[in-house]
Design a protein around this motif. Sequence first.
Motif, mmCIF file in Angstrom:
data_model
loop_
_atom_site.group_PDB
_atom_site.id
_atom_site.type_symbol
_atom_site.label_atom_id
_atom_site.label_comp_id
_atom_site.label_asym_id
_atom_site.label_seq_id
_atom_site.Cartn_x
_atom_site.Cartn_y
_atom_site.Cartn_z
ATOM 1 N N GLN A 37 -10.726 -1.045 4.237
ATOM 2 C CA GLN A 37 -11.337 -2.096 4.168
ATOM 3 C C GLN A 37 -10.512 -3.326 4.233
ATOM 4 O O GLN A 37 -11.231 -4.366 4.992
ATOM 5 C CB GLN A 37 -11.959 -2.201 2.497
ATOM 6 C CG GLN A 37 -13.038 -1.187 2.256
ATOM 7 C CD GLN A 37 -14.244 -1.465 2.937
ATOM 8 O OE1 GLN A 37 -14.801 -2.759 2.971
ATOM 9 N NE2 GLN A 37 -15.071 -0.570 3.407
ATOM 10 N N ILE A 38 -9.478 -3.511 4.112
ATOM 11 C CA ILE A 38 -8.637 -4.489 4.376
ATOM 12 C C ILE A 38 -8.266 -4.587 5.734
ATOM 13 O O ILE A 38 -8.247 -5.664 6.420
ATOM 14 C CB ILE A 38 -7.275 -4.572 3.439
ATOM 15 C CG1 ILE A 38 -7.728 -4.892 1.856
ATOM 16 C CG2 ILE A 38 -6.140 -5.562 3.997
ATOM 17 C CD1 ILE A 38 -6.479 -4.881 0.931
ATOM 18 N N ARG A 51 -9.233 4.130 0.846
ATOM 19 C CA ARG A 51 -10.456 3.310 1.206
ATOM 20 C C ARG A 51 -10.110 1.738 1.417
ATOM 21 O O ARG A 51 -10.557 0.915 1.969
ATOM 22 C CB ARG A 51 -11.511 3.601 0.136
ATOM 23 C CG ARG A 51 -12.059 4.930 0.491
ATOM 24 C CD ARG A 51 -13.080 5.229 -0.572
ATOM 25 N NE ARG A 51 -13.696 6.691 -0.403
ATOM 26 C CZ ARG A 51 -14.838 6.784 -0.876
ATOM 27 N NH1 ARG A 51 -15.660 6.188 -1.268
ATOM 28 N NH2 ARG A 51 -14.957 8.425 -0.635
ATOM 29 N N CYS A 52 -9.218 1.305 0.145
ATOM 30 C CA CYS A 52 -8.750 0.019 0.313
ATOM 31 C C CYS A 52 -8.014 -0.290 1.521
ATOM 32 O O CYS A 52 -8.421 -1.628 2.083
ATOM 33 C CB CYS A 52 -7.789 -0.179 -1.059
ATOM 34 S SG CYS A 52 -8.539 -0.075 -2.502
ATOM 35 N N GLU A 53 -7.108 0.424 2.120
ATOM 36 C CA GLU A 53 -6.500 0.167 3.240
ATOM 37 C C GLU A 53 -7.572 -0.033 4.231
ATOM 38 O O GLU A 53 -7.415 -1.088 5.102
ATOM 39 C CB GLU A 53 -5.500 1.233 3.441
ATOM 40 C CG GLU A 53 -4.349 1.432 2.847
ATOM 41 C CD GLU A 53 -3.793 2.817 2.923
ATOM 42 O OE1 GLU A 53 -2.693 2.949 2.078
ATOM 43 O OE2 GLU A 53 -4.153 3.491 3.680
ATOM 44 N N PHE A 100 0.680 -1.279 0.029
ATOM 45 C CA PHE A 100 -0.020 0.070 -0.156
ATOM 46 C C PHE A 100 0.863 1.334 -0.047
ATOM 47 O O PHE A 100 0.544 2.130 -0.812
ATOM 48 C CB PHE A 100 -0.950 0.285 1.175
ATOM 49 C CG PHE A 100 -2.187 -0.780 1.020
ATOM 50 C CD1 PHE A 100 -2.983 -0.621 -0.162
ATOM 51 C CD2 PHE A 100 -2.687 -1.907 1.772
ATOM 52 C CE1 PHE A 100 -4.316 -1.067 -0.157
ATOM 53 C CE2 PHE A 100 -3.704 -2.590 1.458
ATOM 54 C CZ PHE A 100 -4.421 -2.409 0.541
#
Length: 66
Positions: free
Chosen positions: A40-41, A36-38, A13
């Motif tokens: 969610q993960i 947002r990906c960070e 990331f």
Amino acid sequence: MTRKDYQALARAFHAMRVTYDGSQRGDASAQEVIRRCELQIADVLARDNVRFDADRFLAACATGGK
């Protein structure tokens, strides 16, 4: 997953953040997508492991674990 796996994800990331820092190609929205990906993960990892520290993971994503 192991701590080593979490660290590898955070480094990945961070590399994405550096590549899409908003100044390249004028794409500041890429930073928001990465964030947002960070998040969610981090949520998925926290549900998988009660000892997972989401704040620490997100900080490592931002700094590359430094």
